[in-house]
Design an enzyme around this catalytic site. Structure first.
Site, mmCIF file in Angstrom:
data_model
loop_
_atom_site.group_PDB
_atom_site.id
_atom_site.type_symbol
_atom_site.label_atom_id
_atom_site.label_comp_id
_atom_site.label_asym_id
_atom_site.label_seq_id
_atom_site.Cartn_x
_atom_site.Cartn_y
_atom_site.Cartn_z
ATOM 1 C CB CYS A 141 -2.285 9.480 7.054
ATOM 2 S SG CYS A 141 -2.704 10.005 5.382
ATOM 3 C CG HIS A 220 -4.234 14.949 5.689
ATOM 4 N ND1 HIS A 220 -4.225 15.187 4.342
ATOM 5 C CD2 HIS A 220 -3.605 13.754 5.853
ATOM 6 C CE1 HIS A 220 -3.619 14.186 3.719
ATOM 7 N NE2 HIS A 220 -3.229 13.312 4.613
HETATM 8 P P1 NAD Z 1 6.796 6.598 -1.389
HETATM 9 O O1 NAD Z 1 6.664 6.726 -2.856
HETATM 10 O O2 NAD Z 1 7.299 7.748 -0.601
HETATM 11 O O3 NAD Z 1 7.711 5.350 -1.054
HETATM 12 C C1 NAD Z 1 7.583 4.122 -1.702
HETATM 13 C C2 NAD Z 1 8.961 3.515 -1.882
HETATM 14 O O4 NAD Z 1 8.820 2.223 -2.457
HETATM 15 C C3 NAD Z 1 9.859 4.330 -2.803
HETATM 16 O O5 NAD Z 1 11.150 4.396 -2.210
HETATM 17 C C4 NAD Z 1 9.896 3.502 -4.096
HETATM 18 O O6 NAD Z 1 11.117 3.654 -4.791
HETATM 19 C C5 NAD Z 1 9.778 2.096 -3.518
HETATM 20 N N1 NAD Z 1 9.286 1.090 -4.465
HETATM 21 C C6 NAD Z 1 8.590 1.261 -5.609
HETATM 22 N N2 NAD Z 1 8.317 0.067 -6.171
HETATM 23 C C7 NAD Z 1 8.853 -0.879 -5.358
HETATM 24 C C8 NAD Z 1 8.929 -2.296 -5.390
HETATM 25 N N3 NAD Z 1 8.370 -3.005 -6.372
HETATM 26 N N4 NAD Z 1 9.583 -2.930 -4.399
HETATM 27 C C9 NAD Z 1 10.157 -2.243 -3.385
HETATM 28 N N5 NAD Z 1 10.121 -0.906 -3.302
HETATM 29 C C10 NAD Z 1 9.480 -0.229 -4.273
HETATM 30 O O7 NAD Z 1 5.361 6.131 -0.874
HETATM 31 P P2 NAD Z 1 4.804 6.316 0.588
HETATM 32 O O8 NAD Z 1 4.199 7.667 0.715
HETATM 33 O O9 NAD Z 1 5.808 5.868 1.585
HETATM 34 O O10 NAD Z 1 3.566 5.305 0.542
HETATM 35 C C11 NAD Z 1 3.717 3.926 0.790
HETATM 36 C C12 NAD Z 1 2.392 3.362 1.231
HETATM 37 O O11 NAD Z 1 1.994 4.021 2.432
HETATM 38 C C13 NAD Z 1 1.238 3.570 0.235
HETATM 39 O O12 NAD Z 1 0.347 2.489 0.353
HETATM 40 C C14 NAD Z 1 0.569 4.823 0.756
HETATM 41 O O13 NAD Z 1 -0.772 4.934 0.370
HETATM 42 C C15 NAD Z 1 0.718 4.621 2.260
HETATM 43 N N6 NAD Z 1 0.657 5.843 3.055
HETATM 44 C C16 NAD Z 1 1.275 6.983 2.657
HETATM 45 C C17 NAD Z 1 1.159 8.122 3.423
HETATM 46 C C18 NAD Z 1 1.774 9.423 3.014
HETATM 47 O O14 NAD Z 1 1.245 10.470 3.368
HETATM 48 N N7 NAD Z 1 2.864 9.442 2.297
HETATM 49 C C19 NAD Z 1 0.459 8.093 4.626
HETATM 50 C C20 NAD Z 1 -0.109 6.887 5.045
HETATM 51 C C21 NAD Z 1 -0.021 5.769 4.245
#
Ligand code: NAD
Length: 361
Positions: A141, A220
């Site tokens: 992000c 942020h």
């Molecule tokens: P999150 O924890 O909200 O969601 C991840 C999901 O994946 C959960 O539902 C979890 O149960 C599932 N999961 C866990 N292990 C798994 C597996 N082996 N197979 C399939 N599903 C699985 O995380 P998020 O915030 O959505 O982050 C996901 C990615 O996006 C990360 O790389 C993070 O750095 C990136 N990201 C997050 C944000 C943010 O602010 N949340 C912003 C930009 C990028």
């Protein structure tokens, strides 16, 4: 023919990407994969998204709570052209072998190291360089926000050096296990990882980032000081550059938007009347009153809704991979489908009629 898309990991980012993909005219959301039943798995079913089981859990866990599943992740991979991996940090890298074995293209998220994919991606910054790739990583992000701003500054004036202080939210609103809930936590690593990450897209960019984490969940905020290579004619030119770039939202002084509470209140209200389907805010938010140009020095704040800013980028990354169109066409198509493009009406006020008096705190 539509590009068939699967989403693996249906959390904060995955559920939003799935919703966005489902709205695109040239993409088909084939299904989403989850490791366990949860309110989010229920949401997938309620939205009519075919649900697949990822990881080692059996489908019976879902059946036990009345959630119908169509198959396993491997079944989903057999039906798609590309998978968007939105699993937690480092899980995407573990999944890479599965995607390769299934012969599907893959998009990873910013929590993965850059070498998880052939290239790091941002739609405004390097779409053309990512056309035809088999794997891409949509940067985080914060890096997405920096890359978009760089895509405004670099071609117009060049950047000699850029200092960014990132004031980072402690957790997403739906998280209850992260903090701080009080206090300010500096990221003592200098530069923070965001500067090097921005260079995965702009290798020559001279940028130094520092970060602090504060007890908020909304957004942020970045504080930017940029020494440009050539001077804009003034603040107005920089403002107009932001204004005329997709995925930037400017607030005028008279709108009374003091900070992130009003920004997100705006987003909540917008979802009610504008055709934008969510309360998210995928644009870089810029306060007009906080933009200033002194010779070659540009200063501006931007606010970033961490949960959603990368969502349109994931959609554009799919189009880049399959070379469906050029970058500006993809951005326009994505934004149209997400309800972000509104006809410029004569009633859209821009000029600040006096504006509210500035308060000092
Ligand atoms: P999150 O924890 O909200 O969601 C991840 C999901 O994946 C959960 O539902 C979890 O149960 C599932 N999961 C866990 N292990 C798994 C597996 N082996 N197979 C399939 N599903 C699985 O995380 P998020 O915030 O959505 O982050 C996901 C990615 O996006 C990360 O790389 C993070 O750095 C990136 N990201 C997050 C944000 C943010 O602010 N949340 C912003 C930009 C990028």
């Amino acid at each position: 023919m539509k590009i068939r898309v699967g989403v693996n990991g249906f959390g904060t980012i995955g559920k939003r990407v799935a919703d966005a993909v489902a709205r695109q005219p040239d993409l088909e959301l084939v299904g989403v994969a989850k490791t366990r039943p949860s309110f989010e798995a229920r949401r997938a079913v309620e939205r009519g998204y075919p649900l697949y089981v990822a990881g080692s859990a059996g489908p019976e866990k879902f059946a036990a709570v009345g959630l119908p599943v169509v198959g396993r992740l491997s079944d989903l991979l057999g039906k798609v052209d590309v998978v968007v991996d939105a699993t937690p940090e480092e899980v995407g890298r573990e999944n890479r072998a599965l995607y390769r074995a299934a012969g599907v293209r893959a998009i990873f998220q910013g929590g993965e190291e850059a070498d998880v994919a052939e290239a790091s991606f941002n739609a405004l910054a390097n779409y053309a360089a990512c056309r035809g790739k088999r794997s891409l990583r949509v940067v985080s992000c914060n890096t997405t926000a920096i890359a978009r701003a760089a895509a405004v500054l670099l071609p117009r004036w060049g950047v000699d050096h850029w200092e960014v202080t990132l004031v980072r939210r402690a957790s997403d609103p739906g998280e209850s296990k992260r903090g701080p809930v009080d206090g300010i936590v500096p990221t003592l690593e200098m530069p923070s990882h965001h500067g090097p990450d921005a260079r995965t897209i702009f290798p020559e960019l001279s940028i130094a980032t520092t970060a602090v984490v504060v007890p908020t969940t909304l957004m942020h905020v970045h504080v930017n000081h940029v020494r440009l290579s050539r001077a804009p004619t003034g603040t107005g030119e920089l403002l107009e550059a932001f204004r005329s770039t997709p995925r930037f939202h400017l607030f005028a002084p008279w709108e009374g938007v003091d900070g992130t509470p009003q920004v997100m209140e705006y987003a909540r209200n917008r979802a009610g009347f504008s055709g934008v389907p969510t309360t998210d805010l995928v644009e870089n938010v810029v306060w007009e009153a906080g933009v200033r140009v002194d010779g070659r020095d540009a200063h501006f704040f931007q606010a970033i809704h961490q949960e959603s800013i990368v969502v349109p980028e994931n959609v554009d990354a799919i189009r880049a991979m399959f070379d469906l169109c050029d970058g500006p066409t993809s951005v326009a198509r994505t934004d149209q489908a997400l309800g972000l493009v509104r006809p410029a009406g004569p009633g859209t006020p821009r000029a600040a009629p006096g504006g509210p008096a500035r308060r000092r705190r």
